[in-house]
Write a protein that holds these residues in place. Structure first.
Motif, PDB file in Angstrom:
ATOM      1  N   VAL A  35      -6.439  -5.526 -10.159  1.00  0.00           N
ATOM      2  CA  VAL A  35      -7.901  -5.095 -10.597  1.00  0.00           C
ATOM      3  C   VAL A  35      -8.002  -3.690 -10.185  1.00  0.00           C
ATOM      4  N   VAL A  36      -8.400  -2.691 -11.105  1.00  0.00           N
ATOM      5  CA  VAL A  36      -8.434  -1.340 -10.618  1.00  0.00           C
ATOM      6  C   VAL A  36     -10.121  -0.969 -10.756  1.00  0.00           C
ATOM      7  N   THR A  37     -10.778  -0.581  -9.875  1.00  0.00           N
ATOM      8  CA  THR A  37     -12.154  -0.243 -10.039  1.00  0.00           C
ATOM      9  C   THR A  37     -12.841   0.656  -9.070  1.00  0.00           C
ATOM     10  N   ALA A  38     -13.712   1.044  -9.393  1.00  0.00           N
ATOM     11  CA  ALA A  38     -14.522   2.127  -8.349  1.00  0.00           C
ATOM     12  C   ALA A  38     -15.530   1.327  -7.686  1.00  0.00           C
ATOM     13  N   ARG A  39     -15.556  -0.078  -7.768  1.00  0.00           N
ATOM     14  CA  ARG A  39     -16.442  -0.729  -6.950  1.00  0.00           C
ATOM     15  C   ARG A  39     -15.633  -1.130  -5.626  1.00  0.00           C
ATOM     16  N   GLU A  40     -16.218  -0.467  -4.636  1.00  0.00           N
ATOM     17  CA  GLU A  40     -15.926  -0.645  -3.258  1.00  0.00           C
ATOM     18  C   GLU A  40     -16.602  -1.779  -2.336  1.00  0.00           C
ATOM     19  N   GLY A  41     -16.178  -2.012  -1.089  1.00  0.00           N
ATOM     20  CA  GLY A  41     -16.651  -2.970  -0.114  1.00  0.00           C
ATOM     21  C   GLY A  41     -16.066  -4.216   0.090  1.00  0.00           C
ATOM     22  N   LEU A  42     -16.187  -4.637   1.198  1.00  0.00           N
ATOM     23  CA  LEU A  42     -15.502  -5.763   1.391  1.00  0.00           C
ATOM     24  C   LEU A  42     -15.740  -6.940   0.689  1.00  0.00           C
ATOM     25  N   ARG A  43     -17.155  -7.098   0.526  1.00  0.00           N
ATOM     26  CA  ARG A  43     -17.488  -8.393  -0.205  1.00  0.00           C
ATOM     27  C   ARG A  43     -17.302  -8.418  -1.457  1.00  0.00           C
ATOM     28  N   GLU A  44     -17.045  -7.116  -2.200  1.00  0.00           N
ATOM     29  CA  GLU A  44     -16.762  -7.138  -3.602  1.00  0.00           C
ATOM     30  C   GLU A  44     -15.404  -7.492  -3.621  1.00  0.00           C
ATOM     31  N   ARG A  45     -14.441  -7.043  -2.888  1.00  0.00           N
ATOM     32  CA  ARG A  45     -12.930  -7.430  -2.794  1.00  0.00           C
ATOM     33  C   ARG A  45     -12.708  -8.817  -2.286  1.00  0.00           C
ATOM     34  N   VAL A  46     -13.553  -9.381  -1.746  1.00  0.00           N
ATOM     35  CA  VAL A  46     -13.368 -10.790  -1.436  1.00  0.00           C
ATOM     36  C   VAL A  46     -13.869 -11.524  -2.660  1.00  0.00           C
ATOM     37  N   ARG A  47     -14.925 -11.163  -3.265  1.00  0.00           N
ATOM     38  CA  ARG A  47     -15.477 -11.920  -4.372  1.00  0.00           C
ATOM     39  C   ARG A  47     -14.257 -12.041  -5.400  1.00  0.00           C
ATOM     40  N   VAL A  48     -13.869 -10.848  -5.662  1.00  0.00           N
ATOM     41  CA  VAL A  48     -12.947 -10.481  -6.870  1.00  0.00           C
ATOM     42  C   VAL A  48     -11.536 -11.231  -6.569  1.00  0.00           C
ATOM     43  N   LEU A  49     -10.954 -11.282  -5.445  1.00  0.00           N
ATOM     44  CA  LEU A  49      -9.715 -12.055  -5.142  1.00  0.00           C
ATOM     45  C   LEU A  49     -10.215 -13.540  -5.012  1.00  0.00           C
ATOM     46  N   ASP A  50     -11.313 -13.930  -4.696  1.00  0.00           N
ATOM     47  CA  ASP A  50     -11.523 -15.111  -4.825  1.00  0.00           C
ATOM     48  C   ASP A  50     -11.605 -15.956  -6.179  1.00  0.00           C
ATOM     49  N   LEU A  51     -12.190 -15.007  -7.134  1.00  0.00           N
ATOM     50  CA  LEU A  51     -11.999 -15.375  -8.640  1.00  0.00           C
ATOM     51  C   LEU A  51     -10.487 -15.430  -9.216  1.00  0.00           C
ATOM     52  N   GLY A  52      -9.615 -14.881  -8.672  1.00  0.00           N
ATOM     53  CA  GLY A  52      -8.252 -15.179  -8.981  1.00  0.00           C
ATOM     54  C   GLY A  52      -7.425 -13.761  -8.982  1.00  0.00           C
ATOM     55  N   ALA A  53      -7.879 -12.528  -8.745  1.00  0.00           N
ATOM     56  CA  ALA A  53      -7.184 -11.479  -8.716  1.00  0.00           C
ATOM     57  C   ALA A  53      -6.066 -11.445  -7.729  1.00  0.00           C
ATOM     58  N   ASP A  54      -4.918 -11.125  -7.983  1.00  0.00           N
ATOM     59  CA  ASP A  54      -3.738 -11.042  -7.183  1.00  0.00           C
ATOM     60  C   ASP A  54      -3.580  -9.877  -6.400  1.00  0.00           C
ATOM     61  N   ASP A  55      -4.543  -8.704  -6.840  1.00  0.00           N
ATOM     62  CA  ASP A  55      -4.253  -7.264  -6.080  1.00  0.00           C
ATOM     63  C   ASP A  55      -5.503  -6.449  -6.447  1.00  0.00           C
ATOM     64  N   TYR A  56      -6.080  -5.431  -5.827  1.00  0.00           N
ATOM     65  CA  TYR A  56      -7.293  -4.955  -5.979  1.00  0.00           C
ATOM     66  C   TYR A  56      -6.968  -3.568  -5.475  1.00  0.00           C
ATOM     67  N   LEU A  57      -7.254  -2.594  -6.194  1.00  0.00           N
ATOM     68  CA  LEU A  57      -6.995  -1.291  -6.044  1.00  0.00           C
ATOM     69  C   LEU A  57      -8.242  -0.336  -6.534  1.00  0.00           C
ATOM     70  N   VAL A  58      -8.780   0.508  -5.491  1.00  0.00           N
ATOM     71  CA  VAL A  58      -9.912   1.207  -5.600  1.00  0.00           C
ATOM     72  C   VAL A  58      -9.612   2.722  -6.372  1.00  0.00           C
ATOM     73  N   LYS A  59     -10.631   2.939  -7.224  1.00  0.00           N
ATOM     74  CA  LYS A  59     -10.320   4.609  -7.891  1.00  0.00           C
ATOM     75  C   LYS A  59     -11.097   5.535  -7.058  1.00  0.00           C
ATOM     76  N   PRO A  60     -10.502   6.694  -6.938  1.00  0.00           N
ATOM     77  CA  PRO A  60      -9.408   7.205  -7.467  1.00  0.00           C
ATOM     78  C   PRO A  60      -8.046   6.823  -6.828  1.00  0.00           C
ATOM     79  N   PHE A  61      -7.108   6.460  -7.368  1.00  0.00           N
ATOM     80  CA  PHE A  61      -5.813   5.917  -6.677  1.00  0.00           C
ATOM     81  C   PHE A  61      -4.681   6.919  -7.267  1.00  0.00           C
ATOM     82  N   ALA A  62      -3.520   7.112  -6.363  1.00  0.00           N
ATOM     83  CA  ALA A  62      -2.291   7.680  -6.597  1.00  0.00           C
ATOM     84  C   ALA A  62      -1.512   6.674  -7.547  1.00  0.00           C
ATOM     85  N   LEU A  63      -1.034   7.396  -8.417  1.00  0.00           N
ATOM     86  CA  LEU A  63      -0.187   6.750  -9.507  1.00  0.00           C
ATOM     87  C   LEU A  63       1.069   6.016  -8.808  1.00  0.00           C
ATOM     88  N   VAL A  64       1.732   6.623  -7.780  1.00  0.00           N
ATOM     89  CA  VAL A  64       2.968   6.339  -7.134  1.00  0.00           C
ATOM     90  C   VAL A  64       2.517   4.651  -6.304  1.00  0.00           C
TER      91      VAL A  64
END
Length: 224
Positions: free
Chosen positions: A77-106
């Motif tokens: 998941v690559v998203t502008a949505r931040e916050g611990l609760r949102e990350r936990v929610r999305v990981l519980d839905l089945g995401a394997d990793d979570y990256l907040v925008k903006p992010f470095a390509l490396v």
């Protein structure tokens, strides 16, 4: 590897797609959630890069539908949505990793490599058949200790075959693994790539065997 990028920000999508294609992956790009859901139903992918804020269908719903169908492909998941609760929610839905925008390509590239390595080699760094060694995520190959120079198409072929051990891979599956939606690979082009790959594998203790009427099998040679 074939990767689906579901991202409606044109600049981010262009950067991510260029990075993935430079690494030798076949990349399809979708800009809305409904189309992403359809693509995931109709095509096999090795990784989904998913924005949450998609039009037509939210990325969270795309993810939830994917997991309800029992699909086990890794999702970054690559998203502008931040916050611990949102990350936990999305990981519980089945995401394997979570990256907040903006992010470095490396960092994005490193996370992609980690997810693909986990998927293709069960967490081990390499695949080995005979003297042929493959770092799938890093797109590197060796015969013994000697580097093996492969084109992106040749590596895509050996990758598609090596990640299906003891299984025949059809011509259609090879084309599917090698091509984006906006590319075409002729039968002659596939035959040429297979011929060149076989020639480069000489001395590796492996061979691409043709199973007439069915496809191809990468196997260790018994007399190697």
């Amino acid at each position: 590897m074939r990767i689906l990028v579901a991202e409606d920000d044109a600049a981010i999508a262009a950067g991510v797609r260029a990075s993935l294609e430079q690494s030798g992956h076949a990349v399809d790009h979708i800009t809305d959630g409904a189309s992403a859901d359809t693509a995931l139903r109709d095509h096999p992918y090795d990784l989904l890069v998913l924005d949450l804020g998609l039009p037509a269908l939210d990325g969270s719903d795309v993810l939830a539908r994917l997991r309800r169908r029992g699909a086990g492909i890794p999702v970054l998941v690559v998203t502008a949505r931040e916050g611990l609760r949102e990350r936990v929610r999305v990981l519980d839905l089945g995401a394997d990793d979570y990256l907040v925008k903006p992010f470095a390509l490396v960092e994005f590239e490193a996370r992609v490599r980690a997810l693909l390595r986990r998927r293709t080699t069960q967490g081990t760094p390499e695949l080995q058949i005979g003297q042929l060694r493959l770092d799938i995520a890093g797109h590197r190959a060796w015969i013994g200790q000697s580097p093996l120079e492969l084109t992106a198409r040749e590596f895509g072929l050996v990758e598609a075959l090596a990640t299906r051990p003891d299984k025949v891979t059809s011509r259609a599956q090879l084309v599917e693994a090698l091509c984006n939606w906006d590319e075409d690979l002729t039968d002659n082009g596939l035959d040429i790539a297979l011929h060149r790959l076989r020639r480069k594998l000489h001395g590796s203790g492996t061979n691409v065997r043709t199973i007439r009427g069915l496809g191809y099998l990468l196997e260790e040679m018994q007399d190697a």
